[in-house]
Design a protein around this motif. Structure first.
Motif, short mmCIF file in Angstrom:
data_model
loop_
_atom_site.label_atom_id
_atom_site.label_comp_id
_atom_site.label_asym_id
_atom_site.label_seq_id
_atom_site.Cartn_x
_atom_site.Cartn_y
_atom_site.Cartn_z
N ALA A 40 -9.03 1.21 -13.47
CA ALA A 40 -10.35 1.56 -12.45
C ALA A 40 -11.78 1.71 -12.81
O ALA A 40 -12.91 1.37 -12.35
CB ALA A 40 -10.05 2.55 -11.37
N ARG A 41 -11.90 2.45 -13.80
CA ARG A 41 -13.48 2.84 -14.75
C ARG A 41 -13.61 2.34 -14.91
O ARG A 41 -15.13 1.45 -14.94
CB ARG A 41 -12.40 3.55 -16.10
N ILE A 42 -13.00 0.90 -15.73
CA ILE A 42 -13.81 -0.30 -16.14
C ILE A 42 -14.09 -1.40 -15.49
O ILE A 42 -15.12 -2.17 -15.17
CB ILE A 42 -13.60 -0.58 -17.59
N TRP A 43 -13.55 -1.21 -14.69
CA TRP A 43 -13.66 -2.34 -13.96
C TRP A 43 -14.14 -1.93 -12.13
O TRP A 43 -14.81 -3.34 -11.97
CB TRP A 43 -12.21 -3.20 -12.87
N ILE A 44 -13.92 -1.02 -11.92
CA ILE A 44 -15.60 -0.71 -10.94
C ILE A 44 -16.89 -0.33 -11.35
O ILE A 44 -17.58 -1.04 -10.46
CB ILE A 44 -14.95 0.48 -10.29
N ALA A 45 -16.87 0.04 -13.00
CA ALA A 45 -18.31 -0.11 -13.85
C ALA A 45 -18.75 -1.12 -13.73
O ALA A 45 -20.25 -2.12 -12.83
CB ALA A 45 -18.30 0.62 -14.32
N ARG A 46 -18.00 -2.53 -13.50
CA ARG A 46 -17.95 -3.49 -13.69
C ARG A 46 -18.68 -4.49 -12.50
O ARG A 46 -20.16 -5.31 -12.67
CB ARG A 46 -16.52 -4.90 -14.59
N VAL A 92 -20.30 5.05 -13.39
CA VAL A 92 -18.88 5.02 -13.53
C VAL A 92 -18.23 5.19 -14.74
O VAL A 92 -17.20 6.09 -15.29
CB VAL A 92 -18.70 3.90 -12.76
N LEU A 93 -18.79 4.68 -16.16
CA LEU A 93 -18.15 4.40 -17.33
C LEU A 93 -17.63 6.01 -17.72
O LEU A 93 -17.36 6.12 -18.22
CB LEU A 93 -18.51 3.37 -17.86
N ARG A 94 -18.38 7.53 -17.51
CA ARG A 94 -18.56 8.30 -17.77
C ARG A 94 -17.47 9.35 -16.94
O ARG A 94 -17.12 9.86 -17.54
CB ARG A 94 -19.81 8.35 -17.79
N ARG A 95 -17.06 8.95 -15.62
CA ARG A 95 -17.47 10.24 -14.52
C ARG A 95 -16.23 9.05 -14.56
O ARG A 95 -15.12 10.45 -13.51
CB ARG A 95 -18.70 10.16 -13.61
N LEU A 96 -15.36 7.91 -13.71
CA LEU A 96 -15.08 8.07 -12.99
C LEU A 96 -12.93 8.44 -14.11
O LEU A 96 -13.43 7.86 -15.81
CB LEU A 96 -14.31 7.13 -13.06
N VAL A 97 -11.82 9.08 -13.94
CA VAL A 97 -10.75 9.38 -14.11
C VAL A 97 -9.69 8.67 -13.93
O VAL A 97 -9.65 8.12 -12.62
CB VAL A 97 -10.20 10.41 -14.34
N ASP A 98 -8.99 7.53 -14.64
CA ASP A 98 -8.44 6.18 -14.30
C ASP A 98 -6.61 6.77 -13.62
O ASP A 98 -6.45 6.79 -12.27
CB ASP A 98 -7.62 5.53 -15.03
N THR A 99 -6.75 7.91 -13.80
CA THR A 99 -4.96 8.66 -13.77
C THR A 99 -4.56 10.34 -14.00
O THR A 99 -5.44 10.37 -14.60
CB THR A 99 -4.03 8.14 -14.51
N PRO A 100 -4.29 10.72 -13.08
CA PRO A 100 -4.00 12.42 -12.82
C PRO A 100 -3.38 12.73 -14.17
O PRO A 100 -4.36 13.69 -14.72
CB PRO A 100 -3.04 12.58 -11.46
N ALA A 101 -2.58 12.56 -15.03
CA ALA A 101 -2.16 11.86 -16.67
C ALA A 101 -3.37 12.87 -17.34
O ALA A 101 -3.82 13.69 -18.61
CB ALA A 101 -1.24 11.62 -17.41
N GLN A 102 -4.92 11.99 -16.77
CA GLN A 102 -6.25 12.52 -17.64
C GLN A 102 -7.10 13.49 -17.31
O GLN A 102 -8.03 13.11 -17.90
CB GLN A 102 -6.70 11.09 -17.63
#
Length: 436
Positions: free
Chosen positions: A80-86, A193-203
């Motif tokens: 989500a992080r990369i694609w939502i930013a795009r 978004v590139l700095r703030r969003l975390v893709d999965t709970p494990a991260q």
């Protein structure tokens, strides 16, 4: 009763995820529907008839429809992080470019490109929430996220109205300034978004090890329970052929027709009673405030009762009644009351509806199925505004078009009931009518 760790994780999820995705959707929705305010002066300046405006406003959803599923599948692969930013950066650039609209053809083209640019954002966030929030919290989490749409109208309408009062700057008309100013946040937030969003709970660094382990175990347990059902869907092509996906898309079609009829036409419907742009903005905010309250309370009730069907049927029926009322409104007070009813109904129906797909979809199947529901359903966003414009030009009033949209919402309510009553293995309804 919730355990102590469940309550702690729930609070952290709500505070770390929901406000940020709400902000993203707020900006997204503002850029989608600010055309309704731009139309106050743009239509005359570039020569758009009501039918041309309705068609162009709706063409957004054709681009959206064509690119939604591929976009969500890419998000599933790259995160989500990369694609939502795009998505955000490109839609901000296209939205700003709308300031150079010169006539019907360029209006049509830019609305179509805006849909292409934004495709994947909404279903991507719905998919993202399903990776973080357990079933018992999912409708409420979705409601808070989706509250950004009426909140965007509530706060964005006065802002858009105020921008439309600005004098010409560098030769830009008021509607051109509106497009440029309101596009800037999308571009800026794309980089955030590139700095703030975390893709999965494990991260998630903001969860401690115990909280992370509990959440991952909970989500894995729920995935196992879904997979145990014979009608569970994982694969992409199976999801796209799944009857429940098509039925939910058709239900969503009616709610989308209603939502974007409001977004594109409500400012013009209010302004016909003699209000200027600023006062139109403030009045247009009133129904949205009611919608936010109704949406969140109704979603929480749906989660507590662990019931979805009637929590979709009742608000769809309410919105249907509201559109009929709006078609008969002949005073400013009546139109505002009608818009309150419609806004509350449409907004309240959506979170329980979006809690349904994750009951029988997961993995790439969830990415494809959720995108398909959203892309097909959002064609209602093309049909609703377009039919309003065409019938207004033909009849001279809004009533006929509003009645058509009311009928679509009645169909949504009926189809939801039919969906919940189809018995047997492979039913298109059994996972929808109840939680598992």
């Amino acid at each position: 009763m919730q355990s102590e760790i469940e309550s702690r994780v729930s609070r952290k999820l709500m505070w770390h995820i929901i406000p940020f995705v709400m902000l993203l959707y707020f900006v997204s929705f503002l850029d989608r529907v600010n055309v309704g305010f731009a139309a106050m002066t743009m239509n005359k300046e570039i020569g758009l008839t009501p039918a041309a405006f309705g068609l162009g406003g709706g063409l957004f959803f054709i681009g959206y429809f064509l690119f939604e599923v591929p976009s969500n599948l890419i998000l599933h692969k790259v995160g989500a992080r990369i694609w939502i930013a795009r998505v955000m950066i490109t839609w901000g650039l296209v939205s700003a470019a709308s300031a150079w609209t010169a006539g019907p053809i360029s209006f049509y083209s830019l609305r179509f490109l805006l849909g292409v640019a934004e495709a994947g954002f909404f279903p991507g966030i719905i998919l993202y929430l399903s990776l973080w929030f357990p079933v018992k919290q999912r409708a409420a989490a979705t409601a808070w996220f989706m509250a950004a749409a009426p909140l965007s109208t509530a706060l964005g309408s006065p802002i858009s109205g105020a921008i439309m009062q600005l004098p010409s700057v560098f030769g830009f008309s008021d509607w051109q300034l509106l497009y440029v100013i309101e596009a800037i946040p999308a571009i800026v937030l794309g980089f955030v978004v590139l700095r703030r969003l975390v893709d999965t709970p494990a991260q998630a660094s903001w969860l401690n090890a115990q909280e992370r382990d509990w959440l991952l175990a909970q989500m894995q347990t729920e995935a196992g329970q879904r997979a145990a059902h014979s009608d569970h869907v994982v694969g992409v092509w199976k999801a796209l052929r799944e009857p429940r996906v098509l039925v939910l898309a058709l239900i969503y079609f009616g709610t989308s027709a209603g939502l974007y009829t409001l977004g594109l036409w409500a400012p013009l419907m209010i302004r016909r009673f003699g209000f200027d742009a600023l006062h139109t903005g403030f009045i247009n905010a009133i129904p949205s405030v009611a919608a936010i309250i109704g949406m969140i309370l109704w979603a929480r009730h749906s989660d507590r009762r662990e019931e979805r069907t009637w929590h979709v049927v009742i608000p769809c029926a309410l919105a249907c009644i509201g559109f009929i009322f709006a078609g008969r409104a002949d005073t400013a007070l009546m139109i505002v009351l009608a818009l309150v009813i419609v806004n509350v109904g449409i907004s309240a129906a959506k979170p329980p509806l979006w809690a349904m797909p994750s009951m029988f979809l997961s993995g790439a199947g969830a990415a494809a199925g959720i995108a398909a529901i959203n892309s097909i359903g959002n064609l209602g966003g093309f049909f609703g505004p377009a039919v309003i414009g065409w019938l207004k030009q033909s009849t001279g009033g809004y009533a006929a078009g509003l009645y058509v949209v009311a009928a679509l919402l009645a169909v949504s309510a009926i189809m939801t009931l039919i969906l919940s009553r189809r018995p047997g293995r492979g039913s298109i309804a059994s996972p929808v009518g109840s939680n598992h």
